[in-house]
Every structure is written in structure tokens, then in C-alpha cells.
Enzyme design. Structure first.
Site, PDB file in Angstrom:
ATOM      1  N   SER A 243      46.609  34.139  31.835  1.00 46.95           N
ATOM      2  CA  SER A 243      45.699  34.976  30.785  1.00 46.95           C
ATOM      3  C   SER A 243      46.358  35.984  30.030  1.00 46.95           C
ATOM      4  O   SER A 243      47.722  36.023  30.163  1.00 46.95           O
ATOM      5  CB  SER A 243      44.559  35.889  31.575  1.00 46.95           C
ATOM      6  OG  SER A 243      45.493  36.938  32.079  1.00 46.95           O
ATOM      7  N   LYS A 244      45.727  36.495  29.151  1.00 45.11           N
ATOM      8  CA  LYS A 244      46.791  37.197  28.001  1.00 45.11           C
ATOM      9  C   LYS A 244      47.244  38.522  28.716  1.00 45.11           C
ATOM     10  O   LYS A 244      48.302  38.994  28.640  1.00 45.11           O
ATOM     11  CB  LYS A 244      45.815  37.720  26.851  1.00 45.11           C
ATOM     12  CG  LYS A 244      45.464  36.494  26.105  1.00 45.11           C
ATOM     13  CD  LYS A 244      44.094  36.799  25.237  1.00 45.11           C
ATOM     14  CE  LYS A 244      43.406  35.585  24.773  1.00 45.11           C
ATOM     15  NZ  LYS A 244      42.314  35.555  24.244  1.00 45.11           N
TER      16      LYS A 244
END
Ligand code: GLU
Length: 293
Positions: A243-244
Site C-alpha cells: 500500500s501507499k
């Protein structure tokens, strides 16, 4: 019914290997069905939106040959539409103001959920503290949906039949947040309805949101879309979802076919030989259709 699919990224940063898997799967499913594929920028959570990330995402999709149909919509421009849905529910007595703080919600949930099977994630159900009125001296912070009792059952095209007791596992969930912003759950359901989306293909991290979205859709008089939740890519170092927030590396756009093949393999297929994204996607579409349609 004509197929309408969509990719709905939150612009909290550029696409990464994990979000590309969802983008590719939803694109291929739409194209394999001869349907439309829409792009919706889910920037309803303003504090988490990064200025310019929407344009970066659009550029990444274009560079990979993932061309969408029609106009892009931005949730941040759709306040009036969400307000309308909210007012409609309010007029029917289906929402209520909640004065609980985060801490109170967690404490009440812990007391109530011992022994209850909660679907995956760390989310704790709302115990319904304010359902019958705010405690004296309290003002509404957030606004919640009155979730009806019952088991929500749906067929996930990838994962098979799913069921969730939304009232017990989730409870009355938030439609308008304490900071005044619309909740993702409301925006996504209203927009899928407004855009006549028939098919949602997205990452498996959203599986636990699906039952409540179907409940809300029906309360708004909408037909819930068919769903398919595709595998997440895990970070090989941490085992966590890529994920970011976990600083997933940027997509390599200098070798688009290599990048597409990585996402394609995550979907369980063997790599394709192609010189351009367009030829890759044509072959992938045929293989997807043979597998899924
Ligand atoms: N905006 C959500 C995300 O990026 C996806 C919503 C959806 O596909 O329903 O995680």
C-alpha cells in the site's frame, strides 16, 4: 443489462503494484464483457488526498494502455449528490446523529463483541449507543445508518458465496463523519448507482465493506452490483498488504509490458509475450474471457 465497470482509486498517491492488479482486473473484465470501463477519482477523504496524485494515476493508466470510457468523475465535486441521498435517508428516519468519541466506541464494542465472529480486519462494530437518542448534553458528531437486522449473502465471482451479519459485525455505520466529510461507504454506493455500475472488480481488502454497501444500496432503492474481489499483493518483506502507507515502490512505466505482466501473474495467469501494452491487453482480454465469462 449492459456491463458497466469502474476503477475507483483514492488519490492518496500513485498507483502501485497492488492497485494495478485491481485496475487491470476491472479493465479486463469490462472489456471481455464488451462493456464500458469508467474511472472515478475517490477524493472524498480530503485529508488523505494528495494534490496531483489524480493526474499521476491517470497518466499511469494511459501509459499502460488502460484507457477509460467517458468523463472522469471526482467525488470532491459531488457534495450535492451525497447530500441528496443523505437527506432522503434522513427523511425516512434511517439515520441518526451519534455523539460517541472514538474511545467510547472502542470500549462499548469490546464489551459487546466477546465471542462474536467479526469478519477479518481490525474494525470493531458500533454498539448502537446513540441509536435511540443522544445521551443528555451530547451533540451529534457523526451520522450513522440504522442497519436492519439480517444476514447479507452475496456471490463473489472470485471467492464464492459470502455472508455477513452487518448489524452485528459492523453495526450502524457512519455515512457522514465527525469531521463533516462524507464517508467512503456512502459516496461509493451513491456513485456506483448514479453511474449504473453493474460490476465491481476490486482488491480483496474491500471484501468486508461489500455487505454493508449492498445493504445501503437497497435502502437507497439501488440494485447492488455484482462483485469480484481479486487478490492483494503482499509486501515480501513484511507480509502486509502492499500500500501507499507501506511505501510500495512506484510502477515502472519504462517497461509497461513487464509491469502489466506482473499484475497479470498476480491474477493467476502465466506471462504473455507482447511488444506493446495494446497487444498485451488484447491477448489478456481473450484469456480473461476464456477464464471468467
Ligand atoms: N477508493 C477505494 C480505494 O482506492 C476503492 C473503492 C472501490 O473500488 O470500491 O481503495
Amino acid at each position: 443489462m449492459t456491463y458497466v465497470g469502474r476503477f475507483a482509486p483514492s488519490p492518496s498517491g500513485p498507483l502501485h503494484a497492488g492497485s494495478l492488479v485491481a485496475a487491470l482486473a476491472s479493465y479486463l473484465d469490462a472489456r471481455a464483457a464488451g462493456g464500458r470501463w469508467l474511472l472515478r477519482i475517490e477524493d472524498v477523504d480530503k485529508p488523505r488526498s494528495v494534490p496531483g496524485a489524480d493526474r499521476v494515476i491517470m497518466g499511469q493508466l494511459e501509459a499502460l494502455g488502460l484507457h477509460w470510457d467517458g468523463e472522469v468523475i471526482w467525488q470532491s465535486a459531488r457534495d450535492a449528490v451525497y447530500q441528496h441521498a443523505f437527506d432522503d435517508l434522513a427523511a425516512r428516519g434511517l439515520i441518526y446523529g451519534c455523539g460517541c468519541t472514538r474511545r467510547e466506541i472502542a470500549e462499548a464494542a469490546d464489551a459487546r463483541t466477546q465471542g462474536v465472529d467479526i469478519l477479518a480486519d481490525s474494525e470493531r462494530p458500533y454498539a448502537g449507543t446513540c441509536r435511540h437518542g443522544l445521551p443528555p448534553g451530547r451533540a451529534a458528531r457523526a451520522w450513522r445508518l440504522r442497519v436492519p437486522a439480517g444476514i447479507e449473502v452475496f456471490e463473489d465471482r472470485w471467492l464464492g458465496q459470502q455472508r455477513q451479519d452487518v448489524a452485528r459485525a459492523v453495526g450502524d455505520f457512519v455515512l457522514r463523519r465527525a469531521d463533516g466529510l462524507w464517508a467512503y461507504q456512502l459516496a461509493v454506493v451513491v456513485d456506483d448507482g448514479a453511474q449504473n455500475v453493474t460490476d465491481v472488480v476490486r482488491g480483496a481488502d474491500l471484501l468486508t465493506s461489500t455487505a454493508r454497501q449492498h445493504v445501503l444500496a437497497r435502502m437507497l432503492g439501488l440494485t447492488p452490483p455484482r462483485v469480484m474481489h481479486v487478490p492483494l499483493i503482499l509486501d515480501p518483506r513484511t507480509g502486509l498488504k502492499l500500500s501507499k502507507q507501506n511505501h510500495a515502490p512506484a510502477l515502472d512505466l519504462t517497461q509497461p509490458v513487464v509491469t502489466l505482466n506482473q499484475a497479470w501473474q498476480a491474477l493467476g495467469f502465466t506471462p504473455l509475450t507482447a511488444s506493446h501494452p495494446e497487444t498485451f491487453l488484447r491477448a489478456a482480454c481473450a484469456a480473461w474471457a476464456a477464464r471468467w465469462r
